[in-house]
Design a protein around this motif. Structure first.
Motif, PDB file in Angstrom:
ATOM      1  N   ILE A 143       0.847  -9.672  -6.307  1.00 17.87           N
ATOM      2  CA  ILE A 143       0.363  -9.119  -4.971  1.00 17.87           C
ATOM      3  C   ILE A 143      -0.865  -9.878  -4.417  1.00 17.87           C
ATOM      4  CG2 ILE A 143      -0.809  -7.055  -4.008  1.00 17.87           C
ATOM      5  CD1 ILE A 143       1.111  -5.262  -5.607  1.00 17.87           C
ATOM      6  N   PRO A 144      -1.021 -10.476  -3.412  1.00 21.83           N
ATOM      7  CA  PRO A 144      -2.323 -11.336  -3.130  1.00 21.83           C
ATOM      8  C   PRO A 144      -3.552 -10.186  -3.307  1.00 21.83           C
ATOM      9  CG  PRO A 144      -0.743 -11.134  -1.233  1.00 21.83           C
ATOM     10  CD  PRO A 144       0.019 -10.348  -2.144  1.00 21.83           C
ATOM     11  N   GLU A 145      -4.458 -10.848  -3.902  1.00 17.58           N
ATOM     12  CA  GLU A 145      -5.586  -9.960  -4.320  1.00 17.58           C
ATOM     13  C   GLU A 145      -6.366  -9.451  -2.951  1.00 17.58           C
ATOM     14  OE1 GLU A 145      -8.173 -10.823  -7.495  1.00 17.58           O
ATOM     15  OE2 GLU A 145      -6.224 -10.834  -8.745  1.00 17.58           O
ATOM     16  N   GLU A 146      -6.370 -10.159  -1.778  1.00 13.35           N
ATOM     17  CA  GLU A 146      -7.267  -9.951  -0.726  1.00 13.35           C
ATOM     18  C   GLU A 146      -6.756  -8.683  -0.105  1.00 13.35           C
ATOM     19  OE1 GLU A 146      -4.979 -13.241   0.035  1.00 13.35           O
ATOM     20  OE2 GLU A 146      -6.209 -13.594  -1.804  1.00 13.35           O
ATOM     21  N   THR A 147      -5.452  -8.335  -0.199  1.00  7.46           N
ATOM     22  CA  THR A 147      -5.168  -6.929   0.267  1.00  7.46           C
ATOM     23  C   THR A 147      -5.790  -5.703  -0.405  1.00  7.46           C
ATOM     24  OG1 THR A 147      -3.110  -6.933  -1.003  1.00  7.46           O
ATOM     25  CG2 THR A 147      -2.829  -7.715   1.189  1.00  7.46           C
ATOM     26  N   PHE A 150      -0.754   3.642  -4.196  1.00 12.11           N
ATOM     27  CA  PHE A 150       0.533   4.004  -3.392  1.00 12.11           C
ATOM     28  C   PHE A 150       0.491   3.531  -1.786  1.00 12.11           C
ATOM     29  CE2 PHE A 150       0.308   7.484  -6.427  1.00 12.11           C
ATOM     30  CZ  PHE A 150       1.595   7.515  -6.934  1.00 12.11           C
ATOM     31  N   LYS A 151      -0.640   3.290  -1.500  1.00 10.92           N
ATOM     32  CA  LYS A 151      -0.365   2.588  -0.005  1.00 10.92           C
ATOM     33  C   LYS A 151      -0.437   1.250   0.082  1.00 10.92           C
ATOM     34  CE  LYS A 151      -1.774   6.719   2.109  1.00 10.92           C
ATOM     35  NZ  LYS A 151      -2.747   7.881   2.518  1.00 10.92           N
ATOM     36  N   ILE A 152      -1.196   0.357  -0.958  1.00 14.34           N
ATOM     37  CA  ILE A 152      -1.211  -0.909  -0.699  1.00 14.34           C
ATOM     38  C   ILE A 152      -0.344  -1.856  -1.648  1.00 14.34           C
ATOM     39  CG2 ILE A 152      -2.912  -3.028  -1.035  1.00 14.34           C
ATOM     40  CD1 ILE A 152      -3.724  -0.971   1.114  1.00 14.34           C
ATOM     41  N   LYS A 153      -0.326  -1.345  -2.972  1.00 16.72           N
ATOM     42  CA  LYS A 153       0.625  -2.198  -3.878  1.00 16.72           C
ATOM     43  C   LYS A 153       1.943  -1.593  -3.878  1.00 16.72           C
ATOM     44  CE  LYS A 153      -2.837  -3.154  -7.460  1.00 16.72           C
ATOM     45  NZ  LYS A 153      -3.105  -2.587  -8.893  1.00 16.72           N
ATOM     46  N   VAL A 154       2.362  -0.633  -3.813  1.00 15.75           N
ATOM     47  CA  VAL A 154       3.737  -0.088  -3.827  1.00 15.75           C
ATOM     48  C   VAL A 154       4.430  -0.546  -2.867  1.00 15.75           C
ATOM     49  CG1 VAL A 154       5.178   2.156  -3.866  1.00 15.75           C
ATOM     50  CG2 VAL A 154       3.469   1.991  -5.425  1.00 15.75           C
ATOM     51  N   PRO A 155       3.921  -0.360  -1.478  1.00 14.65           N
ATOM     52  CA  PRO A 155       4.609  -1.132  -0.329  1.00 14.65           C
ATOM     53  C   PRO A 155       4.957  -2.463  -0.506  1.00 14.65           C
ATOM     54  CG  PRO A 155       3.077   0.500   0.606  1.00 14.65           C
ATOM     55  CD  PRO A 155       2.939   0.250  -1.176  1.00 14.65           C
ATOM     56  N   GLN A 156       4.006  -3.086  -1.052  1.00  8.51           N
ATOM     57  CA  GLN A 156       4.354  -4.666  -1.014  1.00  8.51           C
ATOM     58  C   GLN A 156       5.315  -5.109  -1.992  1.00  8.51           C
ATOM     59  OE1 GLN A 156       1.044  -7.185  -0.535  1.00  8.51           O
ATOM     60  NE2 GLN A 156      -0.441  -5.711  -0.721  1.00  8.51           N
ATOM     61  N   ILE A 157       5.663  -4.207  -3.105  1.00  8.98           N
ATOM     62  CA  ILE A 157       6.547  -4.650  -4.117  1.00  8.98           C
ATOM     63  C   ILE A 157       7.912  -3.672  -3.795  1.00  8.98           C
ATOM     64  CG2 ILE A 157       5.019  -5.367  -5.655  1.00  8.98           C
ATOM     65  CD1 ILE A 157       5.273  -2.443  -7.195  1.00  8.98           C
ATOM     66  N   MET A 158       8.126  -3.167  -2.431  1.00 11.26           N
ATOM     67  CA  MET A 158       9.154  -2.249  -2.500  1.00 11.26           C
ATOM     68  C   MET A 158      10.509  -2.898  -2.750  1.00 11.26           C
ATOM     69  SD  MET A 158       9.029   0.823  -2.025  1.00 11.26           S
ATOM     70  CE  MET A 158      10.332   1.986  -2.159  1.00 11.26           C
ATOM     71  N   GLY A 159      10.573  -4.262  -2.305  1.00 14.13           N
ATOM     72  CA  GLY A 159      11.906  -5.114  -2.577  1.00 14.13           C
ATOM     73  C   GLY A 159      12.049  -5.031  -4.084  1.00 14.13           C
ATOM     74  N   THR A 160      11.204  -5.483  -4.922  1.00 17.35           N
ATOM     75  CA  THR A 160      11.382  -5.542  -6.113  1.00 17.35           C
ATOM     76  C   THR A 160      12.055  -4.260  -6.694  1.00 17.35           C
ATOM     77  OG1 THR A 160       9.813  -7.144  -6.405  1.00 17.35           O
ATOM     78  CG2 THR A 160      10.661  -6.417  -8.579  1.00 17.35           C
ATOM     79  N   ILE A 161      11.154  -3.092  -6.243  1.00 21.71           N
ATOM     80  CA  ILE A 161      11.732  -1.732  -6.813  1.00 21.71           C
ATOM     81  C   ILE A 161      12.983  -1.610  -6.539  1.00 21.71           C
ATOM     82  CG2 ILE A 161      11.182   0.729  -6.621  1.00 21.71           C
ATOM     83  CD1 ILE A 161       8.181   0.231  -6.152  1.00 21.71           C
ATOM     84  N   VAL A 162      13.542  -1.918  -5.363  1.00 18.11           N
ATOM     85  CA  VAL A 162      14.995  -1.751  -4.942  1.00 18.11           C
ATOM     86  C   VAL A 162      15.921  -2.460  -6.113  1.00 18.11           C
ATOM     87  CG1 VAL A 162      16.567  -1.956  -3.232  1.00 18.11           C
ATOM     88  CG2 VAL A 162      14.478  -0.954  -2.668  1.00 18.11           C
ATOM     89  N   VAL A 163      15.285  -3.616  -6.307  1.00 23.06           N
ATOM     90  CA  VAL A 163      16.215  -4.441  -7.093  1.00 23.06           C
ATOM     91  C   VAL A 163      16.419  -3.748  -8.558  1.00 23.06           C
ATOM     92  CG1 VAL A 163      16.603  -6.839  -8.450  1.00 23.06           C
ATOM     93  CG2 VAL A 163      15.895  -6.643  -5.838  1.00 23.06           C
TER      94      VAL A 163
END
Lengths: 326, 374
Positions: free
Chosen positions: A222-226, A242-255
């Motif tokens: 995850i880009p640190e800036e976010t 929950f609002k910054i990290k999880v949404p960004q890795i949603m694709g991986t979570i699905v996999v």
């Protein structure tokens, strides 16, 4: 001939055969069929290059076709025949199966497994990945939680048989119950309905490490800036997660989720070793194994039901792969 | 990073503690198995493995020989030591089966018909009876046995239970079933990654699709096929089966890795006149070592740990059982109550995968990542 000698011989023949095949087939293609020095070498080289990929692919495609594509058709075909395989009965196996109580229990339990195991393993994996992210000894912790991945399902089942043992001097669960004042030891594997959850926990125990490794890498990506921006804006750690990290890795979570789901549909070992499918713990793979060698028609019908359940994931995977190639 | 805004102290502690708890929870079952495998059957059922570093209290029964009785005044007396020269410490004792631990060492036990019994902590006893002693009297006592760990379970399981055969069989199944698919898959992966031909996209999609085909489908038709062509249930059959089942992941992992290799190297080699075969063996294969290692570990663990394929494709007799089948079908049935033996067997079967896991974890993680995250 002892199996060990046979094994060494097979390695030798197998490896030698593969290398020999690839080397010789290329040699023949280049020197005999389309030699680069005949009247029109350019054309011959091009022709050789048209054929070569198939030389490289042939053994793999043959094996895949025989061991994975043919069985899909073969199994379906076999499931249309009766027990001994000499009489065509159409969907008879499916009809008797769906009205069988054992199958309904297995289907329901499998539904529970598919619902609970991937969700819990992914959640726990994500939790551990996040918690260990900034720890100095995080790598050791991760490696220990990852360890059950190396253990066979049979081994893991035995490990947990000790924990669940129906004796306060052997099983931790009963020791704890004893400590808190329970009179009699309890065989948790015979408690109807809830025993399924005790079996599921074994698979969760194994798969959490897998989810953790992949999600941990995704969190690192995850880009640190976010995250920094969110903290500067006053987000607390939970909001950041929950609002910054999880949404960004949603694709991986699905996999991760789908990978574990597929696995759940294959694992029969745990139920087989822990309860043998008794006490209402049967799931589809173990239900199938109980008919294997006895009634191939029924067994293949169960296998085909599993295939149909897997099908949506398969289609989704293929579409993802095609999208990536473009 | 979470610390930047000063949210440190309390949250960090909570994190540390919860990670410790999780790790302990995850480790406890395995540690329990390991500890139990070094204890014998009686110790396991006498106390939980978590108490194994401490002495175990167990009840015993000793029979004292009636012919050693001598007449002393109006009593017949037997004196001696219940440990008979051995070491030990009596914690409680009694003279009746119904109350085996009624008295503390040194107390005088008044038994029925005016008999008395005194047992000291070191095991010395004095038994007095006004009548002549005809049958051997029994003394009941509880004694603590010091913690004891032994390799007895491993010895039993390896040398008299056929686990050694199963261990060798597992090796025999695993090694060819790991090496051969790698070789076949490497060539296919190269073709799918670096060669241009019609239908490449379709083949890649097919490999991705086959990744999730449930093994269960393959069992019945392939066993029939093996029977028809004369392979039957045999080692050759299981090698072929594992090769087929392992190929999709192998091709997928290796292709993903090979696609990422720098195009310049491969093209300049081709410009210099290298054939595809040379490019593959001299450049791509050595560069792909990490991916090859990842898949090798996967396949090794998968084949070693497999129960399903071994049950179906190997003959069901004790000479060709692999360890998983041996444990699940034989030991759990015939030795179901013998926890020490079961623990030993389980640990023998998971020792090799654990060793591979801890030495090659790097490659395993890399392979997992290549397989699922892009």
């Amino acid at each position: 001939m002892s199996p060990l000698v046979q094994g060494l011989l097979t390695i030798f023949i197998g490896v030698g055969g593969c290398v020999g095949y690839f080397f010789l087939s290329n040699l023949i293609l280049d020197k005999v069929i389309f030699p680069a020095r005949a009247e029109n070498p350019g054309l011959n080289i091009n022709r050789a290059n048209l054929v070569r990929p198939w030389l490289f692919l042939f053994p793999a495609m043959a094996a895949l076709g025989l061991y994975l594509v043919y069985p899909v058709v073969g199994s379906f075909w076999r499931s249309l025949y009766n027990r001994s395989g000499d009489e065509f009965i159409g969907f008879g196996n499916y009809a008797t199966m769906f009205s069988d109580d054992g199958f309904q229990v297995a289907l329901f339990n499998n539904f529970l497994w598919v619902l609970i195991v991937p969700a819990s393993a992914t959640f726990l994996g994500l939790l551990v990945a996040q918690l260990t992210d900034r720890l100095k000894w995080g790598n050791i912790a991760k490696s220990l939680i990852f360890m059950p991945m190396a253990i066979s399902f049979v081994g893991a089942s035995l490990i947990w048989k000790f924990v669940y043992a129906n004796n306060a001097d052997i099983g931790l669960i009963n020791a704890l119950r004893d400590f808190f004042g329970a009179e009699e030891p309890l065989d948790v594997l015979q408690v109807r309905f809830w025993n399924n959850f005790f079996l599921m926990f074994i698979l969760i125990w194994i798969q959490t490490g897998f989810a953790m490794v992949i999600l941990s890498a995704a969190l690192r990506g995850i880009p640190e800036e976010t995250v920094e921006a969110a903290i500067i804006d006053g987000a607390n750690p939970f909001q950041v997660f929950f609002k910054i990290k999880v949404p960004q890795i949603m694709g991986t979570i699905v996999v991760v989720w789908t990978t574990i789901t597929i696995l759940v549909l294959k694992v029969f070992d745990i139920v087989y070793t822990m309860t043998g499918g008794n006490f209402g713990t049967e799931i589809l793979p173990s239900y199938m194994m109980s008919y294997m060698f006895r009634d191939d028609g029924r067994a293949t019908a169960v296998a085909f039901v599993i295939m149909i359940i897997v099908l949506p994931v398969m289609i989704w995977n293929i579409r993802q792969a095609r999208a990536e190639m473009r | 990073m979470d610390n930047i805004a000063g949210t440190k102290s309390s949250l960090t502690w909570a994190v540390q503690i919860s990670v410790v708890l999780l790790v302990v929870l995850w480790l406890i079952p395995t540690v329990g198995l390991l500890v139990s495998s070094f204890r014998d059957r009686d110790q396991i059922s006498a106390s939980g493995w978590w108490l194994s570093p401490f002495a175990v209290e167990q009840n015993f029964q000793a029979s004292i020989p009636a012919e050693e009785a001598r007449k002393d005044g109006e009593f017949f007396v037997i004196e001696g030591n219940i440990f008979a020269g051995g070491e030990g410490e009596v914690i409680r004792f009694g003279g009746a089966r119904s109350a085996p631990t009624a008295y503390a060492p040194g107390e005088t036990a008044d038994l029925r018909r005016d008999r008395t019994l005194v047992v000291q902590a070191n095991g010395d006893f004095v038994y007095k009876n006004p009548q002549e002693i005809k049958r051997d009297p029994n003394i009941y006592y509880s004694s603590s046995t010091p913690p004891e760990f032994s390799l007895g379970n491993y010895r039993t399981i390896l040398f008299s239970n056929g686990m050694d055969v199963a261990f060798i069989n597992t090796f025999t199944v695993t090694i060819p079933a790991t090496i051969i698919p790698i070789l076949i898959a490497a060539f296919a992966a190269y073709a799918l990654a670096w060669m241009d031909f019609k239908g490449r996209g379709f083949l890649i999609a097919m490999v991705v699709g086959l990744l999730v085909v449930p093994l269960q489908l393959a069992l019945v038709p392939l066993l029939q096929l093996h029977n028809k062509v004369g392979i039957g249930q045999s080692f050759l059959g299981i090698w072929l089966a594992h090769t087929g089942f392992g190929l999709p992941l192998a091709i997928y992992l290796l292709r993903n890795y090979m696609v990422g290799l720098p195009r310049d190297i491969i093209e300049s080699a081709k410009v210099d006149g290298a054939t595809d075969f040379q490019v593959f063996t001299k450049i791509v294969l050595p560069l792909s070592f990490p991916a090859l290692a990842s898949f090798a570990i996967f396949q090794f663990l998968w084949v070693w740990n497999d129960l399903l394929v071994a049950k179906v494709f190997l003959p069901s007799n004790s000479e060709s059982w692999v360890m998983t089948v041996k444990i699940a079908d034989d030991l759990l049935g015939s030795r179901g109550g013998d926890w020490g033996i079961l623990a030993g067997a389980a640990f023998i079967s998971i020792a090799v995968p654990l060793a591979v896991f801890f030495t090659m974890q790097r490659y395993l993680v890399r392979g997992l990542l290549a397989g699922s995250v892009k």
